[in-house]
Design an enzyme around this catalytic site. Structure first.
Site, PDB file in Angstrom:
ATOM      1  N   HIS A   1      51.893  42.009  41.700  1.00 40.14           N
ATOM      2  CA  HIS A   1      52.112  42.874  40.526  1.00 40.14           C
ATOM      3  C   HIS A   1      53.412  43.625  40.798  1.00 40.14           C
ATOM      4  O   HIS A   1      53.409  44.667  41.453  1.00 40.14           O
ATOM      5  CB  HIS A   1      50.943  43.834  40.341  1.00 40.14           C
ATOM      6  CG  HIS A   1      49.671  43.125  39.985  1.00 40.14           C
ATOM      7  ND1 HIS A   1      49.502  42.478  38.781  1.00 40.14           N
ATOM      8  CD2 HIS A   1      48.522  42.942  40.678  1.00 40.14           C
ATOM      9  CE1 HIS A   1      48.303  41.930  38.739  1.00 40.14           C
ATOM     10  NE2 HIS A   1      47.691  42.188  39.881  1.00 40.14           N
TER      11      HIS A   1
ATOM     12  N   ASP B   1      52.795  39.425  37.783  1.00 35.08           N
ATOM     13  CA  ASP B   1      53.408  39.971  36.571  1.00 35.08           C
ATOM     14  C   ASP B   1      54.549  40.876  37.013  1.00 35.08           C
ATOM     15  O   ASP B   1      54.584  41.345  38.153  1.00 35.08           O
ATOM     16  CB  ASP B   1      52.414  40.666  35.617  1.00 35.08           C
ATOM     17  CG  ASP B   1      51.516  41.697  36.251  1.00 35.08           C
ATOM     18  OD1 ASP B   1      51.884  42.276  37.299  1.00 35.08           O
ATOM     19  OD2 ASP B   1      50.430  41.950  35.688  1.00 35.08           O
TER      20      ASP B   1
ATOM     21  N   GLU C   1      48.441  36.830  41.112  1.00 35.31           N
ATOM     22  CA  GLU C   1      48.345  37.709  39.936  1.00 35.31           C
ATOM     23  C   GLU C   1      49.722  38.157  39.474  1.00 35.31           C
ATOM     24  O   GLU C   1      49.918  39.314  39.092  1.00 35.31           O
ATOM     25  CB  GLU C   1      47.476  38.933  40.249  1.00 35.31           C
ATOM     26  CG  GLU C   1      46.089  38.573  40.768  1.00 35.31           C
ATOM     27  CD  GLU C   1      45.164  39.780  40.965  1.00 35.31           C
ATOM     28  OE1 GLU C   1      45.465  40.874  40.455  1.00 35.31           O
ATOM     29  OE2 GLU C   1      44.133  39.605  41.643  1.00 35.31           O
TER      30      GLU C   1
ATOM     31  N   GLU D   1      41.506  43.226  47.937  1.00 39.86           N
ATOM     32  CA  GLU D   1      42.132  44.525  48.203  1.00 39.86           C
ATOM     33  C   GLU D   1      41.457  45.328  49.319  1.00 39.86           C
ATOM     34  O   GLU D   1      41.099  46.495  49.126  1.00 39.86           O
ATOM     35  CB  GLU D   1      42.177  45.339  46.897  1.00 39.86           C
ATOM     36  CG  GLU D   1      42.918  44.591  45.790  1.00 39.86           C
ATOM     37  CD  GLU D   1      42.969  45.338  44.456  1.00 39.86           C
ATOM     38  OE1 GLU D   1      42.253  46.342  44.297  1.00 39.86           O
ATOM     39  OE2 GLU D   1      43.738  44.898  43.588  1.00 39.86           O
TER      40      GLU D   1
ATOM     41  N   ASN E   1      42.559  38.493  49.177  1.00 37.59           N
ATOM     42  CA  ASN E   1      43.577  38.721  48.148  1.00 37.59           C
ATOM     43  C   ASN E   1      43.962  40.204  48.172  1.00 37.59           C
ATOM     44  O   ASN E   1      43.083  41.072  48.272  1.00 37.59           O
ATOM     45  CB  ASN E   1      42.922  38.359  46.800  1.00 37.59           C
ATOM     46  CG  ASN E   1      43.866  38.276  45.633  1.00 37.59           C
ATOM     47  OD1 ASN E   1      44.906  37.643  45.728  1.00 37.59           O
ATOM     48  ND2 ASN E   1      43.481  38.890  44.518  1.00 37.59           N
TER      49      ASN E   1
HETATM   50  C1  XIL Z   1      42.448  43.909  35.994  1.00 35.41           C
HETATM   51  C2  XIL Z   1      42.186  43.269  34.650  1.00 35.41           C
HETATM   52  O1  XIL Z   1      43.283  42.493  34.262  1.00 35.41           O
HETATM   53  C3  XIL Z   1      41.900  44.330  33.600  1.00 35.41           C
HETATM   54  O2  XIL Z   1      41.527  43.740  32.365  1.00 35.41           O
HETATM   55  C4  XIL Z   1      40.792  45.251  34.092  1.00 35.41           C
HETATM   56  O3  XIL Z   1      40.611  46.313  33.150  1.00 35.41           O
HETATM   57  C5  XIL Z   1      41.147  45.814  35.445  1.00 35.41           C
HETATM   58  O4  XIL Z   1      41.399  44.760  36.367  1.00 35.41           O
HETATM   59  N1  XIL Z   1      44.077  43.434  40.810  1.00 35.41           N
HETATM   60  C6  XIL Z   1      43.058  42.538  40.606  1.00 35.41           C
HETATM   61  C7  XIL Z   1      42.594  42.232  39.239  1.00 35.41           C
HETATM   62  O5  XIL Z   1      42.598  41.900  41.581  1.00 35.41           O
HETATM   63  O6  XIL Z   1      41.236  41.931  39.200  1.00 35.41           O
HETATM   64  C8  XIL Z   1      42.916  43.347  38.290  1.00 35.41           C
HETATM   65  O7  XIL Z   1      42.582  42.917  36.983  1.00 35.41           O
HETATM   66  C9  XIL Z   1      44.363  43.746  38.390  1.00 35.41           C
HETATM   67  C10 XIL Z   1      44.681  44.226  39.778  1.00 35.41           C
END
Ligand code: XIL
Length: 453
Positions: free
Chosen positions: A241, A271, A269, A164, A205
């Site tokens: 996300h 979702d 990641e 990020e 990422n």
């Molecule tokens: C999230 C985890 O899933 C949670 O359990 C934690 O509290 C916060 O981080 N981007 C990312 C991940 O790169 O590492 C994050 O994961 C979600 C957003």
């Protein structure tokens, strides 16, 4: 399969070796009858793609562990490799959960994506609140990367080295690292990671970089210039996300432009969150969205695969962070596969999609202990409806139903038949009904294929 097996009487089993051989062959044929349930990892492997999930180490037993091991060929530690986890106080390391996940992955023939080495979030307080000169900060970062990457050297397939780094407008995010070291902290981190492990693929990422936009273009320009400079960069991670109904129209085009730069692209990641409560219509839309993401990755040869950020709604970060949102993953909180699961399977070439205009039943084990388990079946109708129902299956490993609720179940041998209770025979178009049961098992407790009528 059931009718074939019922052709055997116990007496015929005792009549000689030839009969036993025949029975063996029939039993071996049983999995073929369940080809519709091919695990996602087998479907993905046939397409040369990764299908991964983020995991929590402490949960890797029971049903959670069974699904994580059986369905996925890549794992990402959700939190276990972050700086605050591995070095909570300066010089004191805690690798327990990370080690556990790597061992689980090795035992299940899975690849691991390390996550993550350089980030503005989930850093330990001592680091975040310290006062550091640029030289001290640089040494801290180099030591951190060297220590962690070396620990897992040769055992991780990829690392999200930098996480990020960008703002939404494509400028660099103001962080401990950027403010202290300037933009070149990214090139340095990648170089240090490569020095510690020459074989892991090194990624940058980020989120909101799935479509073509200012942020993804900044990432594109960075990767291009890193490659021109000879800095080790092997891939970009598009976190994905996403929000229900909002898969960017330029997703595939964006994947392609990164692939054309000569780097791998991974969806890291995924979702897809919805406003709660979930409904059949939302779950159907979510399935279409999951399919669109998987389709885009499958369509581009440089897309290495897709990782979901938790495979079950009971292990998703969404409800904690996005108030009122949830149901973002492919399995519900009771480990029952949702339409999104079937959509992933379909995109990977599987055949498990419920046909449209039909009612389908989905079986899940919601908890399991030494000798017993609790199961759940969800009957859902889309483009069709039921006024009464019967769900049937054949247990594959000697399981026995001991008690059922919201249905009347009978079992004869392996064959189970459950009919509706007086009050829940109606399943409207777009609606669903769920019933549950307790059962006994030993040895193994495989999920059977179920039919509804
Ligand atoms: C999230 C985890 O899933 C949670 O359990 C934690 O509290 C916060 O981080 N981007 C990312 C991940 O790169 O590492 C994050 O994961 C979600 C957003």
């Amino acid at each position: 399969m059931r009718s074939l097996r019922s052709g055997f009487s116990p007496a015929s089993l005792l009549t000689g070796a030839a009969t036993l051989v025949t029975l063996g062959a029939l039993l071996v044929a049983a999995p073929a009858a369940q080809a519709a349930d091919t695990p996602l990892r087998d479907l993905a492997a046939a397409k040369g793609k990764a299908i991964g999930t983020a995991v929590t180490g402490s949960k890797l037993t029971g049903t959670y562990g069974d699904i994580a091991g059986a369905q996925f060929n890549w794992l990402t530690p959700g939190n276990a490799m972050k700086w605050e986890t591995v070095e909570p106080s300066r010089g004191t390391y805690n690798w327990a959960e990370a080690d556990q996940i790597v061992a689980f992955a090795q035992a299940h023939n899975q690849q691991v994506r390390g996550h993550t080495l350089v980030w503005h979030s989930q850093n330990p307080d001592w680091l975040e609140n310290g006062t550091w000169t640029p030289a001290e900060l640089s040494t801290l970062l180099q030591d951190h990367i060297s220590t962690e990457v070396t620990r897992y050297k040769g055992r991780l397939a990829a690392w999200d080295v930098v996480n990020e780094p960008f703002n939404e407008d494509g400028t660099y995010r103001s962080t401990l690292w950027y403010n202290g070291l300037g933009a070149d902290y990214i090139a340095q981190a990648l170089t240090w990671a490569r020095a510690a492990d020459a074989s892991a693929k090194l990624y940058i990422n980020d989120y909101n970089v799935e479509g073509v936009n200012a942020k993804s273009t900044a990432l594109y320009n960075l990767v291009k210039s890193l490659k021109e400079r000879g800095v080790p960069i092997d891939g970009v991670g598009l976190q994905a996300h996403l929000i229900l109904g909002q898969v960017p129209a330029t997703f595939q085009q964006n994947i392609q432009r990164f692939a054309d730069l000569g780097v791998d692209v991974a969806i890291t990641e995924l979702d897809i969150r919805m406003q709660l409560p979930a409904s059949e219509a939302k779950l159907t839309q979510q399935a279409a969205d999951y399919k669109a993401v998987l389709d885009a990755c499958v369509a581009v040869s440089g897309c290495s695969g897709v990782t979901v950020w938790g495979f079950t709604d009971s292990d998703s970060w969404i409800p904690d962070v996005f108030e009122g949102y949830g149901a973002a993953t492919p399995y519900d909180e009771n480990y029952v596969p949702k339409p999104a699961y079937h959509a992933i399977a379909t995109a990977l070439g599987g055949t498990t999609t419920p046909p449209t205009g039909a009612c389908t039943a989905t079986y899940g084990v919601t908890s399991q202990w030494n000798t017993g388990f609790t199961g759940q079946v969800r009957i859902a109708c889309s483009g069709a409806a039921l006024s009464a129902w019967r769900v049937s299956w054949s247990f594959g490993a000697g399981q026995r139903i001991t008690q059922a609720w919201n249905a009347t179940c009978t079992q004869t041998g392996a064959a189970v038949s459950c009919v509706n209770a007086s009050y829940n025979g109606t399943v409207p178009n777009g609606g669903s009904v769920t019933f549950g049961f307790n059962g006994a098992w030993s040895g193994s407790n495989p999920v059977p294929a179920v039919t509804v009528g």
